[in-house]
Write a protein that holds these residues in place. Structure first.
Motif, PDB file in Angstrom:
ATOM      1  N   LYS A 173       0.816  -1.217   0.000  1.00 58.79           N
ATOM      2  CA  LYS A 173       0.000   0.000   0.000  1.00 58.79           C
ATOM      3  C   LYS A 173       0.854   1.272   0.000  1.00 58.79           C
ATOM      4  O   LYS A 173       0.382   2.333  -0.397  1.00 58.79           O
ATOM      5  CB  LYS A 173      -0.912   0.012   1.231  1.00 58.79           C
ATOM      6  N   LYS A 174       2.084   1.194   0.444  1.00 59.52           N
ATOM      7  CA  LYS A 174       2.900   2.400   0.585  1.00 59.52           C
ATOM      8  C   LYS A 174       3.483   2.864  -0.743  1.00 59.52           C
ATOM      9  O   LYS A 174       3.501   4.057  -1.047  1.00 59.52           O
ATOM     10  CB  LYS A 174       4.029   2.157   1.591  1.00 59.52           C
ATOM     11  N   THR A 175       3.962   1.906  -1.537  1.00 59.05           N
ATOM     12  CA  THR A 175       4.632   2.276  -2.788  1.00 59.05           C
ATOM     13  C   THR A 175       3.745   3.095  -3.716  1.00 59.05           C
ATOM     14  O   THR A 175       4.204   4.118  -4.264  1.00 59.05           O
ATOM     15  CB  THR A 175       5.144   1.014  -3.510  1.00 59.05           C
ATOM     16  N   PRO A 176       2.484   2.743  -3.963  1.00 63.59           N
ATOM     17  CA  PRO A 176       1.644   3.561  -4.841  1.00 63.59           C
ATOM     18  C   PRO A 176       1.499   5.002  -4.360  1.00 63.59           C
ATOM     19  O   PRO A 176       1.479   5.927  -5.178  1.00 63.59           O
ATOM     20  CB  PRO A 176       0.293   2.831  -4.813  1.00 63.59           C
ATOM     21  N   VAL A 177       1.416   5.182  -3.042  1.00 67.18           N
ATOM     22  CA  VAL A 177       1.277   6.538  -2.500  1.00 67.18           C
ATOM     23  C   VAL A 177       2.553   7.336  -2.758  1.00 67.18           C
ATOM     24  O   VAL A 177       2.512   8.492  -3.200  1.00 67.18           O
ATOM     25  CB  VAL A 177       0.958   6.499  -0.991  1.00 67.18           C
ATOM     26  N   VAL A 178       3.695   6.724  -2.496  1.00 67.34           N
ATOM     27  CA  VAL A 178       4.987   7.408  -2.691  1.00 67.34           C
ATOM     28  C   VAL A 178       5.195   7.727  -4.169  1.00 67.34           C
ATOM     29  O   VAL A 178       5.555   8.856  -4.530  1.00 67.34           O
ATOM     30  CB  VAL A 178       6.142   6.529  -2.162  1.00 67.34           C
ATOM     31  N   PHE A 179       4.979   6.739  -5.020  1.00 68.25           N
ATOM     32  CA  PHE A 179       5.190   6.932  -6.455  1.00 68.25           C
ATOM     33  C   PHE A 179       4.241   7.992  -7.021  1.00 68.25           C
ATOM     34  O   PHE A 179       4.642   8.841  -7.819  1.00 68.25           O
ATOM     35  CB  PHE A 179       4.975   5.611  -7.209  1.00 68.25           C
ATOM     36  N   SER A 180       2.987   7.941  -6.612  1.00 68.33           N
ATOM     37  CA  SER A 180       2.017   8.905  -7.150  1.00 68.33           C
ATOM     38  C   SER A 180       2.375  10.331  -6.757  1.00 68.33           C
ATOM     39  O   SER A 180       2.207  11.267  -7.545  1.00 68.33           O
ATOM     40  CB  SER A 180       0.602   8.569  -6.665  1.00 68.33           C
ATOM     41  N   GLN A 181       2.911  10.501  -5.523  1.00 73.25           N
ATOM     42  CA  GLN A 181       3.330  11.838  -5.091  1.00 73.25           C
ATOM     43  C   GLN A 181       4.500  12.340  -5.931  1.00 73.25           C
ATOM     44  O   GLN A 181       4.526  13.501  -6.354  1.00 73.25           O
ATOM     45  CB  GLN A 181       3.717  11.792  -3.607  1.00 73.25           C
ATOM     46  N   LYS A 182       5.461  11.467  -6.210  1.00 73.85           N
ATOM     47  CA  LYS A 182       6.623  11.864  -7.015  1.00 73.85           C
ATOM     48  C   LYS A 182       6.188  12.208  -8.454  1.00 73.85           C
ATOM     49  O   LYS A 182       6.688  13.182  -9.046  1.00 73.85           O
ATOM     50  CB  LYS A 182       7.661  10.740  -7.043  1.00 73.85           C
ATOM     51  N   ILE A 183       5.300  11.406  -9.000  1.00 70.86           N
ATOM     52  CA  ILE A 183       4.821  11.668 -10.372  1.00 70.86           C
ATOM     53  C   ILE A 183       4.086  13.000 -10.425  1.00 70.86           C
ATOM     54  O   ILE A 183       4.269  13.799 -11.358  1.00 70.86           O
ATOM     55  CB  ILE A 183       3.911  10.520 -10.856  1.00 70.86           C
ATOM     56  N   LYS A 184       3.227  13.270  -9.424  1.00 67.12           N
ATOM     57  CA  LYS A 184       2.458  14.509  -9.409  1.00 67.12           C
ATOM     58  C   LYS A 184       3.353  15.736  -9.321  1.00 67.12           C
ATOM     59  O   LYS A 184       3.067  16.781  -9.896  1.00 67.12           O
ATOM     60  CB  LYS A 184       1.475  14.516  -8.232  1.00 67.12           C
ATOM     61  N   GLN A 185       4.439  15.614  -8.585  1.00 67.61           N
ATOM     62  CA  GLN A 185       5.362  16.742  -8.475  1.00 67.61           C
ATOM     63  C   GLN A 185       6.007  17.060  -9.815  1.00 67.61           C
ATOM     64  O   GLN A 185       6.190  18.223 -10.170  1.00 67.61           O
ATOM     65  CB  GLN A 185       6.432  16.436  -7.419  1.00 67.61           C
ATOM     66  N   ALA A 186       6.331  16.012 -10.565  1.00 66.79           N
ATOM     67  CA  ALA A 186       6.999  16.216 -11.861  1.00 66.79           C
ATOM     68  C   ALA A 186       6.008  16.436 -12.990  1.00 66.79           C
ATOM     69  O   ALA A 186       6.275  17.209 -13.916  1.00 66.79           O
ATOM     70  CB  ALA A 186       7.889  15.008 -12.169  1.00 66.79           C
ATOM     71  N   TYR A 187       4.837  15.774 -12.921  1.00 65.39           N
ATOM     72  CA  TYR A 187       3.839  15.853 -14.004  1.00 65.39           C
ATOM     73  C   TYR A 187       2.447  16.076 -13.403  1.00 65.39           C
ATOM     74  O   TYR A 187       1.601  15.174 -13.413  1.00 65.39           O
ATOM     75  CB  TYR A 187       3.856  14.571 -14.845  1.00 65.39           C
ATOM     76  N   PRO A 188       2.200  17.267 -12.880  1.00 65.34           N
ATOM     77  CA  PRO A 188       0.932  17.500 -12.159  1.00 65.34           C
ATOM     78  C   PRO A 188      -0.307  17.437 -13.047  1.00 65.34           C
ATOM     79  O   PRO A 188      -1.417  17.318 -12.545  1.00 65.34           O
ATOM     80  CB  PRO A 188       1.120  18.915 -11.588  1.00 65.34           C
ATOM     81  N   TYR A 189      -0.128  17.503 -14.358  1.00 71.68           N
ATOM     82  CA  TYR A 189      -1.271  17.526 -15.269  1.00 71.68           C
ATOM     83  C   TYR A 189      -1.762  16.129 -15.653  1.00 71.68           C
ATOM     84  O   TYR A 189      -2.797  15.985 -16.285  1.00 71.68           O
ATOM     85  CB  TYR A 189      -0.922  18.291 -16.540  1.00 71.68           C
ATOM     86  N   ILE A 190      -1.026  15.071 -15.294  1.00 72.06           N
ATOM     87  CA  ILE A 190      -1.450  13.714 -15.654  1.00 72.06           C
ATOM     88  C   ILE A 190      -2.328  13.150 -14.536  1.00 72.06           C
ATOM     89  O   ILE A 190      -1.883  13.061 -13.390  1.00 72.06           O
ATOM     90  CB  ILE A 190      -0.249  12.776 -15.884  1.00 72.06           C
ATOM     91  N   PRO A 191      -3.578  12.765 -14.829  1.00 72.46           N
ATOM     92  CA  PRO A 191      -4.432  12.178 -13.794  1.00 72.46           C
ATOM     93  C   PRO A 191      -3.916  10.808 -13.360  1.00 72.46           C
ATOM     94  O   PRO A 191      -3.464  10.008 -14.182  1.00 72.46           O
ATOM     95  CB  PRO A 191      -5.798  12.067 -14.480  1.00 72.46           C
ATOM     96  N   ILE A 192      -4.002  10.555 -12.054  1.00 71.50           N
ATOM     97  CA  ILE A 192      -3.547   9.286 -11.487  1.00 71.50           C
ATOM     98  C   ILE A 192      -4.717   8.619 -10.774  1.00 71.50           C
ATOM     99  O   ILE A 192      -5.310   9.191  -9.860  1.00 71.50           O
ATOM    100  CB  ILE A 192      -2.382   9.496 -10.499  1.00 71.50           C
ATOM    101  N   PHE A 193      -5.055   7.420 -11.221  1.00 73.47           N
ATOM    102  CA  PHE A 193      -6.133   6.643 -10.616  1.00 73.47           C
ATOM    103  C   PHE A 193      -5.540   5.433  -9.917  1.00 73.47           C
ATOM    104  O   PHE A 193      -4.615   4.793 -10.446  1.00 73.47           O
ATOM    105  CB  PHE A 193      -7.127   6.156 -11.672  1.00 73.47           C
ATOM    106  N   LEU A 194      -6.070   5.119  -8.750  1.00 69.56           N
ATOM    107  CA  LEU A 194      -5.710   3.888  -8.067  1.00 69.56           C
ATOM    108  C   LEU A 194      -6.815   2.865  -8.271  1.00 69.56           C
ATOM    109  O   LEU A 194      -8.003   3.196  -8.167  1.00 69.56           O
ATOM    110  CB  LEU A 194      -5.531   4.121  -6.565  1.00 69.56           C
ATOM    111  N   LEU A 195      -6.439   1.639  -8.551  1.00 63.06           N
ATOM    112  CA  LEU A 195      -7.401   0.550  -8.675  1.00 63.06           C
ATOM    113  C   LEU A 195      -7.117  -0.447  -7.563  1.00 63.06           C
ATOM    114  O   LEU A 195      -6.119  -1.176  -7.599  1.00 63.06           O
ATOM    115  CB  LEU A 195      -7.290  -0.110 -10.050  1.00 63.06           C
ATOM    116  N   LEU A 196      -7.983  -0.456  -6.548  1.00 56.31           N
ATOM    117  CA  LEU A 196      -7.771  -1.296  -5.372  1.00 56.31           C
ATOM    118  C   LEU A 196      -8.310  -2.701  -5.605  1.00 56.31           C
ATOM    119  O   LEU A 196      -9.262  -2.892  -6.375  1.00 56.31           O
ATOM    120  CB  LEU A 196      -8.455  -0.679  -4.148  1.00 56.31           C
TER     121      LEU A 196
END
Length: 925
Positions: free
Chosen positions: A261-284
């Motif tokens: 559960k931790k890796t998706p949160v960390v990765f999504s935060q890093k991606i958003k910082q670099a590419y804030p315009y790309i939507p990120i969806f989680l599929l649980l």
């Protein structure tokens, strides 16, 4: 040694320059792609600002800044320094802006401080692209309002148009045929094309169930006949993620979450910082993880939406469509009046279930309706873009913002009861929102959906629909609501009490009932905007765009509303249906403005040409060119080439015809074979409706081609169609069709096909069935005039030019002209100019003519294509009174030709009176 070092230095320099040019080209390509996506201006400029640093020499030390219309857009880590490149831009409405590129540290000077001259060119190019993009946005808004006003004006009054040139007519033809489609082309400009799927292999396998994510997504697109299928790229590590993002633009990122559960949160935060315009969806993978990720998503703002895998592949499809709808709704509502369905639900568990359900219902219903009203496959695909857009809100404030923004376009509200209001969970937020929505939009259809059945009473008190979230009939409940309230079903005319008084399944029935319903019913539906709602659901955007702005207060009485609506609907229905090839329908057979398709497949050369002419005649106002002359086409049906294929295969004819050379045997064999039952039924319906003679004409794929025309190679049969027994007439018609098929293998056809180096197996035959133009005179049936016209005159005379063409005309059926008999030749440009002397005209004047013999009840088509015809002396036509305006008299004494039959003497068929009338009505054309 020095030379070797120099060469190595030169190579390094070349490699460096090549890499820089590739970076610059990639920046231009990515900018172009972003501009084409049709996102809001603010999002587009921010996205471009984010990618600009990658195009300069030192991307890790480069930041970008765009300012336009008082708003600023900055790349991550932005700060101003002394190392600056700047370019301004202006647009057509006098607004302006600029792009700035800063280096964060000092570098070696090149052409413009530390910047390259190529980077200046890149900056200028980007500024130019932004100017073009922003100008197009301004122009689009202007044109949208102008088109609506123009169409409104056309309904009220039709101004007299100037006489158009042929080029203007062509443009008008294209504009008219493409006008409806242009709107659909402009809808849904943004499509999800590239998806990044992030997951470890085990989690992906767990969710995908055998690892078929692509098949799940592609399957939904295929089922619904949708285009623009996205490409999916799978990655597992942080290194792979950023490598892909640096080298390709992605429209959507989906994290598949399993045990980690931790890796998706960390990765999504890093991606958003670099590419804030790309939507990120989680599929649980399960519902128990929802609270954890909702909290983390709010805390870090790296997650745009959470979905839950519910065992149905449609959730992937819903995720893609949700993003597309969110971005496209602003554009589509303005250009195409597309409607909006608002779903308010804060639970990923439920909206992961609802959204696939809603998309499935809306797309299936739209597809069903379009299948009823469209004939063109491309048009059907385009019209799917006009489906209602679905927007998701998770809080009261978010929902209110959407309602305010799309108030005029809101189709319905589907809301949960409990969700956030003023940043805290509100037990009755759904009811508060429903009350607000009803105050804003009086008759808005609303669904209250809740897992608490006690909320049903309050929902009914507010006159809303209640749906139980846990209902086993959830799909049927939503389908019923959409069919009944949202215009997807038949149009139900009701009185003021809501009682049904009439029902319309088609636009034609809708129009018929509109003429007769009471004024009270008319006002009831007009007040609630039911008319434009139903038309929009059927994809009739043009009609809806004219009706939608109108209010009841714009009219003095109900009769004016009725008259206005009938004028608009009739005008557009007639325009849309004219000059089209439409599927078989009994009511369409007698409508000469359309060509009816009796079987699928290609129309063949002749069929295609006739369809084009039919389209021209009924989509042009030819009164501009030939006033006082009414141009029409005969009632026409076409049997597509698929029937020929079925006929050959089902009757096992291919091996026989390729080896058999006796044409009479082939003809007899073909007549013994059977056509499809569907075609036979349709032919019988035609014979019930059309009692005049019929022409059964060949239309091969090779026929009427530009370089090797097959004119006269295949057979045409004219049938009297006069036998009292319809079954005999049906047999004659079927025999004619079969013999046209057989004519593909005639000695003449074989010889010609071989001579031009074609293969006979490549030829496929379509068939055109037309009502013969003419009138009955006793036992004979024929037209006053028939003939052929050619666009190029190989033997021009005097001041005539080759490109002005020529025509050959005769009395009676056109077979006389086609077979090269004596007929009258003239220039359409100079119809009064005599090509021959009076003596030569007398010598070459028409002496015979062909007519359909209605006295022949039983005909044997094996006798040839004249089996149903008679070859008559021209005197017969005179006794029947048909030469009065066709012939002139040769005055022997004065060696002159006198138009008309006012004096005795030899007859010359030169159509003098007819041509003189045309000259009078159509001077100097």
């Amino acid at each position: 040694m020095d030379e070797l070092l120099q060469n190595q230095t030169d190579i390094k320099q070349l490699v460096f320059e090549r890499q820089e040019r590739l970076k610059e080209l990639a920046t231009i390509n990515k900018t172009t792609q972003i501009l084409k996506e049709g996102k809001p201006i603010e999002e587009t400029l921010q996205q471009i600002c984010m990618l600009l640093p990658a195009g300069w020499q030192y991307p890790e030390f480069t930041v970008a800044h765009i300012q336009f219309d008082g708003k600023e857009y900055k790349s991550p880590g932005f700060q101003k320094t002394q190392w600056l490149q700047r370019q301004t831009f202006d647009i057509i409405d006098n607004r302006n802006g600029f792009i700035e590129i800063f280096y964060l540290k000092k570098f070696i000077d090149f052409d413009e401080g530390p910047f390259l001259k190529e980077e200046r060119s890149l900056l200028n190019n980007i500024a130019g692209m932004l100017t073009g993009y922003l100008n197009s946005q301004v122009a689009c808004n202007i044109m949208t309002h102008a088109q609506i006003n123009e169409r409104l004006l056309e309904v009220k009054t039709k101004p007299k148009e100037a006489i158009a040139t042929s080029r203007q007519l062509l443009q008008k033809f294209l504009n008219k045929n493409n006008y409806d489609r242009d709107i659909y082309h402009d809808l849904m400009p943004f499509k999800v094309k590239e998806i990044m799927l992030i997951s470890n292999l085990y989690d992906a396998y767990s969710i995908e169930k055998e690892g078929r994510f692509s098949e799940h997504v592609l399957g939904e697109y295929h089922q619904l006949n949708l285009t623009s299928v996205p490409r999916i790229t799978g990655v597992s590590s942080e290194e792979e993620i950023f490598f892909e993002l640096e080298n390709k633009h992605y429209d959507l990122i989906i994290f598949m979450v399993g045990t980690d559960k931790k890796t998706p949160v960390v990765f999504s935060q890093k991606i958003k910082q670099a590419y804030p315009y790309i939507p990120i969806f989680l599929l649980l993978n399960n519902n128990t993880d929802i609270p954890y990720f909702k909290i983390e998503g709010k805390r870090l703002s790296g997650i745009d939406q959470i979905f839950v895998w519910n065992g149905e592949s449609t959730v992937f499809f819903a995720m893609i469509k949700l993003i597309e709808d969110k971005i496209n709704t602003g554009n589509d509502t303005q250009i195409g009046l597309v409607r909006v369905i608002l779903l308010v639900e804060d639970s990923p568990k439920y909206y992961s279930r609802y959204l696939p359900l809603l998309y499935s219902i809306v797309l299936e219903q739209t597809k069903r309706i379009i299948a009823d009203v469209s004939t063109d496959e491309l048009y059907k695909v385009l019209r799917m873009r006009a489906r209602p857009k679905i927007l998701l809100a998770s809080s009261y404030e978010e929902a209110v913002q959407i309602i305010r923004k799309y108030k005029e376009f809101l189709l319905c509200l589907i809301t949960d009861v409990k969700f956030e209001h003023n940043n805290k969970l509100e037990e009755n937020a759904g009811f508060i929102l429903a009350d607000y929505a009803r105050n804003e939009i009086k008759d808005l259809p609303i669904v209250i959906q809740s897992s608490d059945i006690e909320n049903a009473n309050k929902a009914y008190e507010m006159k809303t629909t209640f749906i139980d979230k846990n209902s086993e009939t959830l799909l049927q409940d939503f389908q019923s609501f959409i069919m009944h309230y949202l215009g997807f079903g038949n149009f139900i005319y009701r009185d003021t009490e809501g009682t049904q008084i009439a029902m319309a399944k088609t636009l034609k029935e809708f129009e018929q009932h509109l003429r007769t319903i009471p004024d009270e019913s008319l006002l009831y539906h007009a007040k609630k905007d039911h008319f434009s709602l139903w038309l929009m659901a059927r994809g009739e955007i043009q009609v809806a765009k004219i009706l939608n702005p109108k209010k009841i207060s714009d009219f003095k009485a109900p009769g004016e509303i009725r008259e206005y609506m009938l004028d608009v609907i009739q005008k557009f229905r007639n325009e849309q249906n004219k000059g089209k090839i439409i599927p078989f329908e009994e009511s369409a057979i007698l409508d000469e403005t359309n060509i009816v398709s009796l079987a699928e497949g290609s129309l063949g050369g002749k069929g295609r040409g006739l369809a084009f002419v039919n389209s021209l005649i009924y989509n042009f106002d030819f009164s501009q060119l030939v006033p006082e002359i009414n141009i029409r086409t005969p009632k026409t049906s076409v049997i597509g080439t698929e029937e020929f294929e079925y006929f050959m295969d089902r009757n096992h004819l291919r091996e026989i015809v390729y080896s058999e050379r006796d044409y009479q045997k082939i003809c007899k064999l073909f007549m013994e074979c059977k056509l499809t039952d569907t075609l036979i039924r349709r032919l019988k319906i035609i014979l019930k409706l059309i009692k005049k003679p019929l022409a059964v004409r060949s239309s091969g794929l090779f026929e009427d081609s530009l370089m090797q025309p097959f004119a006269g190679i295949f057979e045409t049969y004219l049938l009297p169609n006069d036998h009292p027994d319809i079954n005999v007439r049906l047999e004659q018609l079927m025999d004619a069709i079969k013999l046209v098929y057989a004519s593909v293998f005639s000695p003449v056809a074989r010889g010609y096909i071989e001579a031009i180096n074609y293969k006979i197996e490549e030829e496929k035959m379509a068939i055109v069935i037309q009502e013969v133009v003419g009138n009955q005179y006793g036992n004979y049936y024929y037209p006053h005039i028939s003939g052929v016209a050619q666009s190029y005159n190989y033997y021009p005379f005097g001041h005539m030019k080759p490109e002005e063409g020529f025509a050959v005309a005769a009395v009676g059926l056109g077979k006389y002209v086609v077979e090269g008999e004596k007929a009258y030749r003239f220039s359409p440009k100079y119809p009064a100019t005599e090509i021959n002397t009076p003596k030569d005209q007398l010598k070459n004047s028409q002496l015979k003519f062909f007519a359909v013999n209605l006295g022949k009840k039983d005909i044997n088509l094996l006798e040839g294509d004249t089996a149903g015809l008679s070859y008559l002396d021209i005197d017969v036509a005179e006794t029947q009174g048909t030469l009065r305006h066709m012939a002139s008299v040769y005055d022997i004494d004065n060696q002159r030709i006198v138009p008309g039959l006012t004096m005795p003497g030899p007859r010359i068929i030169n159509f003098a009176n007819i041509l003189n009338i045309i000259i009078f009505l159509w001077p100097k054309r």
